[in-house]
Design a protein around this motif. Structure first.
Motif, PDB file in Angstrom:
ATOM      1  N   SER A  64       0.836  -1.208   0.000  1.00  0.00           N
ATOM      2  CA  SER A  64       0.000   0.000   0.000  1.00  0.00           C
ATOM      3  C   SER A  64       0.869   1.255   0.000  1.00  0.00           C
ATOM      4  O   SER A  64       1.916   1.287   0.646  1.00  0.00           O
ATOM      5  N   VAL A  65       0.422   2.252  -0.754  1.00  0.00           N
ATOM      6  CA  VAL A  65       1.168   3.515  -0.758  1.00  0.00           C
ATOM      7  C   VAL A  65       0.496   4.542   0.149  1.00  0.00           C
ATOM      8  O   VAL A  65       0.930   5.678   0.229  1.00  0.00           O
ATOM      9  N   ARG A  73      -0.422   6.785   3.114  1.00  0.00           N
ATOM     10  CA  ARG A  73       0.371   7.308   4.228  1.00  0.00           C
ATOM     11  C   ARG A  73      -0.415   8.402   4.911  1.00  0.00           C
ATOM     12  O   ARG A  73      -1.109   9.184   4.250  1.00  0.00           O
ATOM     13  N   VAL A  85      -0.537  11.154  -7.370  1.00  0.00           N
ATOM     14  CA  VAL A  85      -0.843  10.439  -6.126  1.00  0.00           C
ATOM     15  C   VAL A  85      -2.218  10.882  -5.630  1.00  0.00           C
ATOM     16  O   VAL A  85      -2.491  12.080  -5.547  1.00  0.00           O
ATOM     17  N   GLY A 144      -6.392   3.481  -0.002  1.00  0.00           N
ATOM     18  CA  GLY A 144      -5.055   3.609  -0.592  1.00  0.00           C
ATOM     19  C   GLY A 144      -4.628   5.047  -0.836  1.00  0.00           C
ATOM     20  O   GLY A 144      -3.682   5.296  -1.590  1.00  0.00           O
ATOM     21  N   VAL A 164      -3.268   8.979   0.265  1.00  0.00           N
ATOM     22  CA  VAL A 164      -2.457   9.719   1.236  1.00  0.00           C
ATOM     23  C   VAL A 164      -3.386  10.689   1.967  1.00  0.00           C
ATOM     24  O   VAL A 164      -4.276  11.285   1.352  1.00  0.00           O
ATOM     25  N   SER A 195      10.106  12.155   0.250  1.00  0.00           N
ATOM     26  CA  SER A 195      10.627  11.248  -0.790  1.00  0.00           C
ATOM     27  C   SER A 195      11.615  10.263  -0.186  1.00  0.00           C
ATOM     28  O   SER A 195      11.662   9.091  -0.576  1.00  0.00           O
ATOM     29  N   PHE A 248       9.442   7.767   2.299  1.00  0.00           N
ATOM     30  CA  PHE A 248       8.443   6.895   1.662  1.00  0.00           C
ATOM     31  C   PHE A 248       8.597   6.934   0.139  1.00  0.00           C
ATOM     32  O   PHE A 248       7.719   7.446  -0.577  1.00  0.00           O
ATOM     33  N   GLU A 250       8.219   4.771  -2.101  1.00  0.00           N
ATOM     34  CA  GLU A 250       7.200   4.059  -2.883  1.00  0.00           C
ATOM     35  C   GLU A 250       5.921   4.885  -3.020  1.00  0.00           C
ATOM     36  O   GLU A 250       5.135   4.669  -3.944  1.00  0.00           O
ATOM     37  N   THR A 251       5.698   5.827  -2.114  1.00  0.00           N
ATOM     38  CA  THR A 251       4.486   6.669  -2.168  1.00  0.00           C
ATOM     39  C   THR A 251       4.741   7.929  -2.983  1.00  0.00           C
ATOM     40  O   THR A 251       3.933   8.298  -3.852  1.00  0.00           O
ATOM     41  N   ARG A 283       3.688   8.430 -10.669  1.00  0.00           N
ATOM     42  CA  ARG A 283       2.850   7.281 -11.037  1.00  0.00           C
ATOM     43  C   ARG A 283       2.834   7.116 -12.556  1.00  0.00           C
ATOM     44  O   ARG A 283       2.866   8.107 -13.285  1.00  0.00           O
TER      45      ARG A 283
END
Ligand code: T5A
Length: 216
Positions: free
Chosen positions: A2-3, A5, A33, A90, A92, A203, A206, A208-209, A213
């Motif tokens: 999961s991204v 956060r 995102v 999913g 942020v 960055s 996290f 991966e978040t 994309r």
């Protein structure tokens, strides 16, 4: 993986939280995102009603314990109606304040027992913790000067004066030193400089978040 956060911006009045959330939103738009933004107290119908109760000037004043319980009532709704559903989808979550505010304002500022605040806060949140707390740090007088320049009318808590707000600031600094997920950021820098630091930090924490994309 999961991204989602849960990212919280913290700091004394006028530290630049709203400004930085706006700039972070533009960044997340560019990255593609999905996110939600919300403020505390507030973010839900009941939370916004409580915010009105808390920030309006009151002839009788608001007992410190009542202030704490109202903040936590708003938080209970915020967690269940906004934060958990967004994370489960999913997304942020970018929040303007969360429980560090309660420790700093009601704990350090008002002098309420920190262990009691922690117990009641855990009940309100159901144990949910942010992934990162970004504490924008500056002297309370500098934050107040920014707000005065803006011309906005001081609310009930801002009216407590710089002595109270300096205790809050010291609280933030102590709490940030104790908490692994809290990061102190120099908020006296320009808005662009603060934003650069926040993006670097997120960055790095996290990757991966906060990465571009596909298709964005
Ligand atoms: N509270 C909240 C508690 O007591 N306990 C709790 O548990 C919780 C959750 C909420 C109140 O509730 C209390 C704390 C608060 O007293 P709020 O309106 O959400 O009130 O909080 P404020 O901090 O008062 O919000 P502000 O919008 O006033 O401050 P911000 O968001 O930190 O600052 P911002 O971005 O609006 O900027 C203020 C001014 O400064 C300028 C901006 O352009 C703006 O004019 N600015 C800068 N100027 C120079 N350099 C920079 N880097 C700048 N960044 C912004």
């Amino acid at each position: 993986m999961s991204v989602a956060r849960f990212i919280v911006l913290e700091g004394v009045e006028g530290a630049g939280k709203t400004t930085q959330i706006r700039l972070l939103s533009s960044w997340l738009d560019a990255l593609g995102v999905e996110y939600v933004t919300a403020r505390e107290p507030g973010g839900t119908e009941v939370g916004e009603a409580i915010r009105g109760l808390l920030l309006a000037h009151r002839e009788e004043g608001v007992p410190d314990e009542a202030e704490l319980l109202l903040m936590l009532a708003a938080r209970a709704a915020f967690v269940r109606r906004v934060v958990r559903p967004a994370l489960e989808a999913g997304r942020v979550v970018l929040a303007d304040r969360f429980d560090l505010s309660t420790f700093a304002y009601q704990g350090y500022g008002r002098g309420l027992d920190l262990d009691a605040v922690a117990r009641m806060n855990a009940f309100a949140t159901g144990g949910l913790r942010p992934d990162a707390e970004l504490v924008l740090d500056l002297p309370a007088s500098a934050g107040a000067a920014r707000q005065a320049q803006e011309g906005s009318e001081a609310d009930r808590i801002e009216n407590e004066g710089t002595g109270f707000l300096e205790r809050v600031r010291e609280g933030y600094r102590e709490l940030a030193a104790e908490r692994a997920d809290a990061h102190l950021i120099d908020a006296l820098d320009t808005p662009e400089g603060v934003q650069r630091r926040l993006r670097e930090l997120l960055s790095g924490l996290f990757p991966e978040t906060f990465a571009v994309r596909e298709g964005s």
